[in-house]
Structure formats: structure tokens, C-alpha cells
Design a protein around this motif. Structure first.
Motif, mmCIF file in Angstrom:
data_model
loop_
_atom_site.group_PDB
_atom_site.id
_atom_site.type_symbol
_atom_site.label_atom_id
_atom_site.label_comp_id
_atom_site.label_asym_id
_atom_site.label_seq_id
_atom_site.Cartn_x
_atom_site.Cartn_y
_atom_site.Cartn_z
ATOM 1 N N ILE A 142 0.709 -1.173 -0.054
ATOM 2 C CA ILE A 142 0.078 -0.021 -0.046
ATOM 3 C C ILE A 142 0.946 1.188 -0.131
ATOM 4 N N HIS A 143 1.861 1.304 0.768
ATOM 5 C CA HIS A 143 2.937 2.215 0.824
ATOM 6 C C HIS A 143 3.624 2.688 -0.620
ATOM 7 N N GLN A 144 3.780 1.440 -1.368
ATOM 8 C CA GLN A 144 4.513 1.863 -2.617
ATOM 9 C C GLN A 144 3.388 2.319 -3.566
ATOM 10 N N ASN A 145 2.096 1.936 -3.483
ATOM 11 C CA ASN A 145 1.201 2.424 -4.432
ATOM 12 C C ASN A 145 0.955 3.645 -4.000
ATOM 13 N N ALA A 146 0.885 4.210 -2.876
ATOM 14 C CA ALA A 146 0.609 5.590 -2.424
ATOM 15 C C ALA A 146 1.847 6.431 -3.158
ATOM 16 N N ILE A 147 3.008 6.145 -2.833
ATOM 17 C CA ILE A 147 4.096 6.891 -3.510
ATOM 18 C C ILE A 147 4.104 6.914 -4.710
ATOM 19 N N ALA A 148 3.674 5.911 -5.650
ATOM 20 C CA ALA A 148 3.852 5.750 -7.175
ATOM 21 C C ALA A 148 2.535 6.811 -7.602
ATOM 22 N N ALA A 149 1.461 6.877 -6.571
ATOM 23 C CA ALA A 149 0.359 7.934 -7.097
ATOM 24 C C ALA A 149 0.887 9.303 -6.810
ATOM 25 N N GLY A 150 1.883 9.502 -6.263
ATOM 26 C CA GLY A 150 2.451 10.903 -5.826
ATOM 27 C C GLY A 150 1.915 11.465 -4.614
ATOM 28 N N GLY A 151 1.611 10.575 -3.547
ATOM 29 C CA GLY A 151 1.130 10.918 -2.343
ATOM 30 C C GLY A 151 2.531 10.819 -1.441
ATOM 31 N N GLU A 152 2.000 11.049 -0.116
ATOM 32 C CA GLU A 152 3.294 10.933 0.840
ATOM 33 C C GLU A 152 3.780 9.581 1.228
ATOM 34 N N GLY A 153 2.896 8.659 1.037
ATOM 35 C CA GLY A 153 3.250 7.305 1.639
ATOM 36 C C GLY A 153 2.086 6.796 2.683
ATOM 37 N N PHE A 154 2.139 5.465 2.921
ATOM 38 C CA PHE A 154 1.241 4.894 3.891
ATOM 39 C C PHE A 154 1.918 5.098 5.235
ATOM 40 N N LEU A 155 3.151 4.699 5.222
ATOM 41 C CA LEU A 155 3.844 4.266 6.284
ATOM 42 C C LEU A 155 4.548 5.582 6.985
ATOM 43 N N PRO A 156 4.681 5.738 8.256
ATOM 44 C CA PRO A 156 5.542 6.934 8.606
ATOM 45 C C PRO A 156 7.188 6.767 8.357
ATOM 46 N N MET A 157 7.758 7.796 8.495
ATOM 47 C CA MET A 157 9.267 7.671 8.021
ATOM 48 C C MET A 157 9.906 7.953 9.310
ATOM 49 N N LEU A 158 11.190 7.416 9.276
ATOM 50 C CA LEU A 158 12.140 7.621 10.659
ATOM 51 C C LEU A 158 13.097 9.001 9.944
ATOM 52 N N ALA A 159 13.850 9.254 11.098
ATOM 53 C CA ALA A 159 14.334 10.511 10.867
ATOM 54 C C ALA A 159 15.644 10.293 9.746
ATOM 55 N N ASN A 160 16.251 9.044 9.884
ATOM 56 C CA ASN A 160 17.113 8.939 8.691
ATOM 57 C C ASN A 160 16.542 8.777 7.245
ATOM 58 N N GLY A 161 15.398 8.782 7.107
ATOM 59 C CA GLY A 161 14.688 8.793 5.877
ATOM 60 C C GLY A 161 14.132 7.126 5.495
ATOM 61 N N ASN A 162 14.496 6.154 6.283
ATOM 62 C CA ASN A 162 13.784 5.085 5.954
ATOM 63 C C ASN A 162 12.451 4.845 6.457
ATOM 64 N N VAL A 163 11.795 3.982 5.832
ATOM 65 C CA VAL A 163 10.369 3.681 6.396
ATOM 66 C C VAL A 163 10.421 3.008 7.774
ATOM 67 N N ASN A 164 9.455 3.417 8.507
ATOM 68 C CA ASN A 164 9.639 2.704 9.937
ATOM 69 C C ASN A 164 8.768 1.342 10.082
ATOM 70 N N SER A 165 9.420 0.495 9.844
ATOM 71 C CA SER A 165 8.794 -0.863 9.586
ATOM 72 C C SER A 165 8.096 -1.311 10.881
ATOM 73 N N ASP A 166 8.481 -0.826 11.878
ATOM 74 C CA ASP A 166 7.774 -1.338 13.389
ATOM 75 C C ASP A 166 6.277 -0.514 13.393
ATOM 76 N N ALA A 167 6.038 0.345 12.361
ATOM 77 C CA ALA A 167 4.565 1.216 12.718
ATOM 78 C C ALA A 167 3.802 0.320 11.547
ATOM 79 N N ALA A 168 4.009 -0.671 10.851
ATOM 80 C CA ALA A 168 3.211 -1.372 9.821
ATOM 81 C C ALA A 168 1.893 -1.604 10.404
#
Length: 396
Positions: free
Chosen positions: A134-160
Motif C-alpha cells: 500500500i505504501h508503494q502504491n501511495a508513493i507511485a500515485a504521488g502521495g506522501e506514502g502510507f507508512l511513517p518515516m524515520l529521521a534517517n529517511g527509512n520507512v518505519n517498519s515497526d509502525a506497519a
């Protein structure tokens, strides 16, 4: 409730909490697949995502042996060591088996637990893949993404999982899922607190003060539980310094905790010559190596050192070496220590290990064990193994 009620309260609340957790996770699975567009869409998106430079994707359980995180040989060895320690020796699990009235109850409870253990693949692993897709689809559609991001720019996997709950579920159902998550957390912590308190009270306090009144022992156990809770809270900063992903932290810790304990149990169960001193030194060597590895992870991580960068032999062994391979080599070392010390110390008296080591059971004990299982136990075991093999083949 763990401090007041002890083991009985832990078991009863686990029985009540488990259905809530399973039902809630099942709802997440169904609604997540519906929001994404089905199973095939999830597999299509996840199979595109490369996880290393050797062609493996998110859908590959068996990865190239050069994979930095999960090489297939390392996973085979390391998972076996960690699995043996956790499922066969950890008081957290074993206390439930020992609560059975006899061998038959204990065995069938274990088989039922194995069926339940198959469910997290679909209730936790697959929802994680759904959240990523879902996160990848949201980014492909030009949105912010489904999952929150960490300070280092990586996706916050723990928040899935929490993100799926927050964004996909209606009110009411959302509350049910939150109850399920809290139930899982409470069940795990309650079992941990009870096990730790029981070990301290029986194996340490009562051993040095054998005449202690039983009521006082209960109070000592309750105090020990409170102390363990406080120590757990104080350990949180160490967890945060090891890594961003909670799962990786847990595996790192388990991979250095498991080998010493597994080695002590293995030589004790399989070898009649194993001595108490051999088992103790297998445990101590594992503790020393494990703490060294964990301390090195904290130090090098905070120093900003990248794994694989040229460094000392110490850095290679205790920081650069893949955690799964390290776990396997650590088991070999601890086994060697246990065997060598056993050979140089007095062997245990035969009557002391009667029925505790393979090859020492009496005919009566063997007959009682054989009478405790029948063909249905074998059938259910084969079904569980078959489902496991099928899962590995599908996600090969």
C-alpha cells in the motif's frame, strides 16, 4: 495481575486474550487485502522490491548466502539454534508444558501450540507485506506514502501493523484490534515476569535459604517481579541504541543468548558423560561471548562504524560477522567448552541422571512414554510439518 495471581492468572488471561488477538489480526488481513486489491497484487508489488544485489526480493525466504542479513545457510543454522533454545529450553515456554497433568496432555498441548504458531505467518507477516505494498502504491500515485518515516529517511517498519489499524479500520473494530495488540503484549510480559520471578525465588533464594516459609517465598517472588519490571524499563535505551527495527534488535539479542543455553542443554540431554561443571562453563562462556557481542554492537553502532569496513579482527568477529553465522559458531564453541570441561571433571552418578539423559530411561519409563501417544499425534505432527514445507516452497 501477575504479581498478585502468579502462574495461574497468567495462563487464564492468556486463554482469554488469544482469541481477541487472532480475531483482530484476521480482520486486518482481510481488510488489508481488500484495500490493496487482493493477494496477487500484494505478491506482484513485493516481488518487484529487491532486498539485495543478488536478485532476491521481498517474497524470497531463501536468499543468497552472501545476503548481509538473512543468508540461507545462516538462517538454517541460526534459526535452529534460536528455535531450540526458545521452544525447548526457555522457562517462558517450558512452564506451560510443565503445567500439563501428564505426558499426553503436555504433548497434545504442544501440538496445538504448533498449529497456533502457523497462524502468525498470515496474521503478522502478510499484513506487513500488505502495508509495504500500500505504501508503494501511495508513493507511485504521488502521495506522501502510507507508512511513517524515520529521521534517517527509512520507512518505519515497526509502525506497519499500527498504521494498518489506524488507517484501515472503522471505530469499534479499531478498538478491538488495539485490545488484541495489548493482549499480546500483556501475555508476553506476564509470562516473562512470572518465569523470571519463579527462577529467582526457587533456584536462588530458596537454595540458599531452604527453610523459608512458603508465604515469604511468595512475597519474595512478588518483589522480584517488581524489580524485573524496573530493570526492563531501564534497558529500553540500550534497545534503541542497537538499531531502528525492533525485530532485528530482538534477533540480535536472542542470537547471543541462545547458544550457551542450547549447548548446556544439548550435552546434558544427549551425553551421559556430561558433568555439572561442563554445563556451567558452557553457560558462562556463552554469557561472556554474548555480552561482548552485544556491547560491541552498542559501541560500534553509536560510533557510526559501518559493518564490513576494514577494522580489527575483534571488530570482524564481534560486529561485522553476520548474526546468524555468529550464532552457529558460538554454539560450536560453547559445546566444545562443555565437552572439554566435562572430560576433565568427575562424571555424574548414574542414579542422578536416570531418566534425564537419552539412553538412561528404565523400561517402565519407556513404556509410559510410548503409551502417552498414538497415531493421531503422529498424523497432526506430519500435517504441521507439511504446511511448513509448503509455505517454504511457495515463498522460496
Amino acid at each position: 495481575y501477575t504479581i498478585i495471581g502468579g502462574m495461574k492468572s497468567v495462563l487464564y488471561t492468556s486463554v482469554l486474550q488469544t482469541p481477541i488477538l487472532l480475531l483482530g489480526s484476521l480482520i486486518i488481513l482481510v481488510l488489508g487485502l481488500k484495500a490493496l486489491g487482493g493477494w496477487d497484487e500484494m505478491m506482484r508489488i513485493c516481488s518487484i522490491e529487491k532486498v539485495n544485489e543478488y536478485g532476491d526480493t521481498m517474497t524470497n525466504l531463501i536468499r543468497d548466502n552472501r545476503d548481509p542479513q538473512y543468508p540461507w545457510l545462516g538462517a538454517l543454522i541460526g534459526s535452529a539454534v534460536i528455535g531450540f533454545w526458545y521452544w525447548c529450553t526457555d522457562q517462558f515456554i517450558v512452564q506451560r508444558v510443565l503445567s500439563g497433568k501428564d505426558e499426553k496432555e503436555a504433548r497434545r498441548g504442544t501440538i496445538f501450540g504448533a498449529y497456533l504458531k502457523l497462524l502468525p505467518v498470515f496474521l503478522f507477516l502478510i499484513p506487513g507485506m500488505i502495508a509495504f505494498a500500500i505504501h508503494q502504491n501511495a508513493i507511485a500515485a504521488g502521495g506522501e506514502g502510507f507508512l511513517p518515516m524515520l529521521a534517517n529517511g527509512n520507512v518505519n517498519s515497526d509502525a506497519a501493523f499500527p498504521t494498518l489499524v489506524a488507517k484501515l479500520l472503522p471505530a469499534g473494530v479499531k478498538g478491538l484490534i488495539v485490545c488484541g495488540i495489548l493482549a499480546a503484549l500483556m501475555s508476553s510480559l506476564a509470562s516473562l515476569f512470572n518465569s523470571s520471578a519463579a527462577l529467582f525465588t526457587i533456584d536462588f533464594y530458596q537454595r540458599y535459604r531452604p527453610d523459608t516459609d512458603p508465604k515469604k517465598l511468595v512475597r519474595i517472588g512478588q518483589i522480584a517481579t517488581v524489580v524485573i519490571v524496573i530493570l526492563g524499563i531501564l534497558w529500553i535505551p540500550v534497545m534503541r541504541s542497537v538499531g531502528d527495527v525492533l525485530y532485528l534488535y530482538l534477533q540480535d539479542v536472542q542470537s547471543v543468548l541462545a547458544p550457551g543455553i542450547a549447548a548446556a542443554f544439548l550435552i546434558g540431554i544427549l551425553w551421559k558423560r556430561a558433568s555439572a561443571q561442563g554445563g556451567m562453563w558452557a553457560l558462562l562462556s556463552g554469557l561472556i561471548i554474548g555480552l561482548t557481542r552485544l556491547g560491541s554492537k552498542v559501541y560500534y553502532s553509536n560510533a557510526g562504524v559501518e559493518p564490513g569496513v576494514d577494522g580489527s579482527l575483534f571488530q570482524y568477529v564481534f560486529y561485522d560477522c553476520n548474526w546468524l553465522f555468529f550464532c552457529g559458531w558460538m554454539l560450536v564453541f560453547c559445546l566444545a567448552v562443555g565437552v572439554i570441561v566435562s572430560l576433565f571433571t568427575k562424571a555424574p552418578e548414574p542414579e542422578k541422571i536416570q531418566g534425564l539423559v537419552f539412553g538412561t530411561s528404565t523400561p517402565e519409563q519407556i513404556a509410559a512414554t510410548r503409551a502417552s501417544w498414538n497415531k493421531w499425534d503422529v498424523v497432526h505432527t506430519m500435517i504441521i510439518l507439511g504446511i511448513t514445507v509448503a509455505f517454504y516452497i511457495y515463498f522460496w
